[in-house]
Every structure is written in C-alpha cells, then in structure tokens.
Design a protein around this motif. Structure first.
Motif, PDB file in Angstrom:
ATOM      1  N   ASN A  30     -12.636   0.586 -44.515  1.00 57.30           N
ATOM      2  CA  ASN A  30     -13.523   1.303 -45.441  1.00 57.30           C
ATOM      3  C   ASN A  30     -12.764   2.281 -46.334  1.00 57.30           C
ATOM      4  OD1 ASN A  30     -15.691  -0.047 -44.355  1.00 57.30           O
ATOM      5  ND2 ASN A  30     -16.183   1.566 -42.874  1.00 57.30           N
ATOM      6  N   ARG A  31     -11.676   2.828 -45.805  1.00 55.11           N
ATOM      7  CA  ARG A  31     -10.887   3.771 -46.587  1.00 55.11           C
ATOM      8  C   ARG A  31      -9.846   3.072 -47.466  1.00 55.11           C
ATOM      9  NH1 ARG A  31     -10.939   9.381 -45.408  1.00 55.11           N
ATOM     10  NH2 ARG A  31     -13.005   9.798 -44.560  1.00 55.11           N
ATOM     11  N   GLN A  69      -9.734  -7.858 -50.666  1.00 49.59           N
ATOM     12  CA  GLN A  69      -9.103  -6.747 -49.941  1.00 49.59           C
ATOM     13  C   GLN A  69      -7.679  -7.106 -49.527  1.00 49.59           C
ATOM     14  OE1 GLN A  69     -12.219  -6.500 -47.041  1.00 49.59           O
ATOM     15  NE2 GLN A  69     -12.953  -4.522 -47.764  1.00 49.59           N
ATOM     16  N   SER A  77     -12.412  -0.445 -38.694  1.00 47.58           N
ATOM     17  CA  SER A  77     -13.461  -0.240 -39.699  1.00 47.58           C
ATOM     18  C   SER A  77     -13.106   0.936 -40.602  1.00 47.58           C
ATOM     19  CB  SER A  77     -14.811   0.033 -39.026  1.00 47.58           C
ATOM     20  OG  SER A  77     -15.238  -1.074 -38.296  1.00 47.58           O
ATOM     21  N   TYR A  78     -12.614   1.988 -39.981  1.00 49.95           N
ATOM     22  CA  TYR A  78     -12.201   3.164 -40.751  1.00 49.95           C
ATOM     23  C   TYR A  78     -11.101   2.787 -41.738  1.00 49.95           C
ATOM     24  CZ  TYR A  78      -9.955   7.634 -41.806  1.00 49.95           C
ATOM     25  OH  TYR A  78      -9.382   8.701 -42.452  1.00 49.95           O
ATOM     26  N   SER A 108     -11.419  10.376 -36.807  1.00 49.96           N
ATOM     27  CA  SER A 108     -11.291   9.431 -37.907  1.00 49.96           C
ATOM     28  C   SER A 108      -9.884   9.446 -38.439  1.00 49.96           C
ATOM     29  CB  SER A 108     -12.300   9.776 -39.011  1.00 49.96           C
ATOM     30  OG  SER A 108     -12.246  11.154 -39.310  1.00 49.96           O
ATOM     31  N   HIS A 156     -21.320   4.303 -39.246  1.00 52.10           N
ATOM     32  CA  HIS A 156     -20.482   3.272 -38.628  1.00 52.10           C
ATOM     33  C   HIS A 156     -21.353   2.213 -37.983  1.00 52.10           C
ATOM     34  CE1 HIS A 156     -17.534   1.119 -36.458  1.00 52.10           C
ATOM     35  NE2 HIS A 156     -18.218   1.307 -35.339  1.00 52.10           N
ATOM     36  N   LYS A 172     -20.362   8.306 -43.824  1.00 53.59           N
ATOM     37  CA  LYS A 172     -20.616   6.861 -43.762  1.00 53.59           C
ATOM     38  C   LYS A 172     -21.095   6.492 -42.375  1.00 53.59           C
ATOM     39  CE  LYS A 172     -17.960   4.560 -47.296  1.00 53.59           C
ATOM     40  NZ  LYS A 172     -16.848   3.680 -47.589  1.00 53.59           N
TER      41      LYS A 172
END
Lengths: 201, 201
Positions: free
Chosen positions: B49-50, A127, B45-46, B187, B11, B9
C-alpha cells in the motif's frame, strides 16, 4: 509416456498436481489452457535444470472450509472452493531480475479479448514494473498455435484504451506490431526468456 | 474488528482465505505459525500500500481430486489433499531485486531446529541466490516473541554443518551472531525490508 529432453534427462511434472489438474480438465474446462500451462511448466523445468532461471507457477488459490482427519498424518479436505488469484500465475528470478507473467490463450483467430485478464492482475503487473520488475504476458492463439510475448507496457496501453471506452480486445495486427512471436521448440518448449533478454537486457 | 493503520487506512486480509485458515488452525495446528504468518501478511500489505515493495504469500499447494458442480459457476471441491510446498512461502520484488523468503517459528527457547526447513526449500533458496535473488528466513522464538532475520548464506552454513554430521539446530547464541533482530512494530509490523536494505543494498 515419459518425456525426455535431448540432454537425456527425464522430464517429470509434479505427479500429483498433474493428476489433479488432468482430472479437473477432463471434467470442466475441456482442455482449455492446459496445453499452454504444460508447455510453460516444461519450459520452467528446463530453465531450472539448466541453471538459467528459477521461475515457478504459483499454486491455485483454494479456500479450505472443512478438513477431515481420519489419521493425523492424512488430512483430507472435504469442502473447499476455488478463489480468484490476486496476482499472476508465474514468477521468479532471472539474472537477478524479478520476473512476473501471466499466460492466456484464445480460440478467436483475429483478436485477443482483454477480458482474459482481471483488473487486479493488471494492477499487480503495473506495481511489479513500478518496482523495477519485468512483467509480461504470453498469449496463445490456439487455432493456429501461435504464441506471442507481449510486454506489460504494451498490454497496458490496450487496457487503458478499453478503460477509456475503446475496443475490448487487441487486434491481431496490433499484437503483431507490439509483441515478439515465440516459436515452439523442444528445449526449451517456449523460449520466452529469449524475448526477455532481447527487450530488457 | 477492523484493524486500522495509523495512516487511517483500513487493513483487510483476503476475507475468505483468512476464514479458511482460521478454521484450519482451530482444528489442527493449535495456532502454530499463524501469528507470524498474519504479521507478515500485514507487513506485506503495508509495503504494498505504501508503494515500498510487491511481496505476496503464495497459496498453499493443494491437490484437487474431486470437484462437484451443482451449478457451473460454483464448483465445490469435495476431495483434496495438502501437498508439500516445493519452494518458499513468500516472494516478490523490492527495488528491482527478487526477494524470496520463508518464515518459521519454534517454541524451543535455546535453539532453532533445522528440521523446520525442507531440503527442497534450502535448494530453492540456494538457486535463488545463485541467480542474483535475495533469499532469507524470518525466525521467531514464540516463547519470548523474539524475531530474527537470517540471510540464506548463514542458514546454509548451519544446514551444511548438519548434513556433514554436525548439530541439527542453530544455537541461540549462533543465531544472535549471524542474524539481525527484528523488532515488532505497528507499521510495518515486522520491518524485514530494513534488514534487507542494510545487508544487500
């Protein structure tokens, strides 16, 4: 004994961390990995003090379960557990670039076992690279005290080979072909940014 | 209850860390700072993940003094102490750039006390900027749940004023003039990279 750099500056590890880690080492890991970690910390202090880079080791992740407060200012953790790190151990900034790496050593002489890395460390480094950061690993063969700088892209090739059913280690001759040897010095102790410079800049 | 993002998704916080921090919160800090930290972790995290950025919170530095090994695989830390962090809480990479920040909140309505920052955090962020990294702080006024993105350079101006004998806080109107307000969303929860984008890119 205090270590002094040639520039006369006294080298100091964070005293309490060092103490705690020494104790841990004594009781559990029989010095495994400590030399390499100490050398990298010394190197990072050198890079920081000379204004070359800002790279730090992350604290060891610990799950705290119970804390006593004999006095409010002195919390004592009475029950806690080591957790597995979700990223790598070292990160920071060099010439505006994000630097991220892990350091591992092995006592095996002829190859480096890939089980030294966790899958989430690999995916973290992947990543990092996909976002334009610089990811690599420093590998030490403790038997001959040999050090290698292995760019993540090369490591990932060997990792994929393993995932696809191939060998679970990097042969020494493969490593020699894909990595940059790091020569132990005095200041800095492990000049890994020279390798970064030669590959990424 | 599992939190779900609009994208479906699930969390998840790192389960054990969350548990430990909750316990700590209950016993010691009366929820101080946890909301902001949770929101930032959710945001990170957002972003992760994106595929937008790789930014993590560093583990809390803990000095481990005594460890018991009832069985080798299950080390139990029996005595340990919280140490003061030598850097900031969050760092990572966004569009190839090194990102480094700290998040703080206050219950005071009219100003933000600078004592919320430690001197070594300021000097760390100064070093980060001098190496081409991006350093900033996220400030929350808990009373009205207002959030501000303050670039390090602006923070450092107020810090220097204090060092030179001036006021020990940032007045709310000063903050309004020097920072970017962050609007809480779903988000991401705290869209701080929008502010990074508007200032540094």
């Amino acid at each position: 004994m205090a270590i002094r750099y040639p520039n006369g500056k006294k080298h100091t590890y964070p005293a309490r961390l060092n103490q705690s880690e020494k104790r841990l080492t004594d009781t559990t890991f029989s010095n495994r990995g400590m030399t390499l970690e100490d050398d990298i910390n010394t190197t990072n202090s050198y890079y920081l003090n000379r204004g070359i880079a800002v790279i730090h080791k992350k604290p060891v992740p610990i799950q705290v379960v119970r804390v006593d407060y004999p006095v409010r200012s002195a919390a004592v953790i009475k029950e806690a557990y080591f957790r597995q790190a979700s990223t790598t151990d070292y990160n920071g900034v060099y010439k505006g670039k994000y630097i991220d790496f892990e350091a591992k050593e092995t006592k095996i002489a002829s190859s480096f076992p890939l089980k030294n890395f966790h899958e989430h460390q690999i995916s973290h480094m992947k990543q990092v690279e996909s976002h334009g950061g610089i990811a690599f690993v420093i590998i030490r063969f403790s038997h001959l005290d040999e050090l290698f700088f292995l760019p993540f892209q090369a490591l990932y090739t060997f990792w994929r080979r393993m995932i696809e059913g191939g060998r679970k280690s990097i042969a020494k001759e493969e490593l020699l072909a894909c990595s940059i040897p790091l020569k132990l010095g005095l200041s800095p102790r492990i000049p890994y940014l020279d390798a970064v410079e030669s590959i990424y800049f």
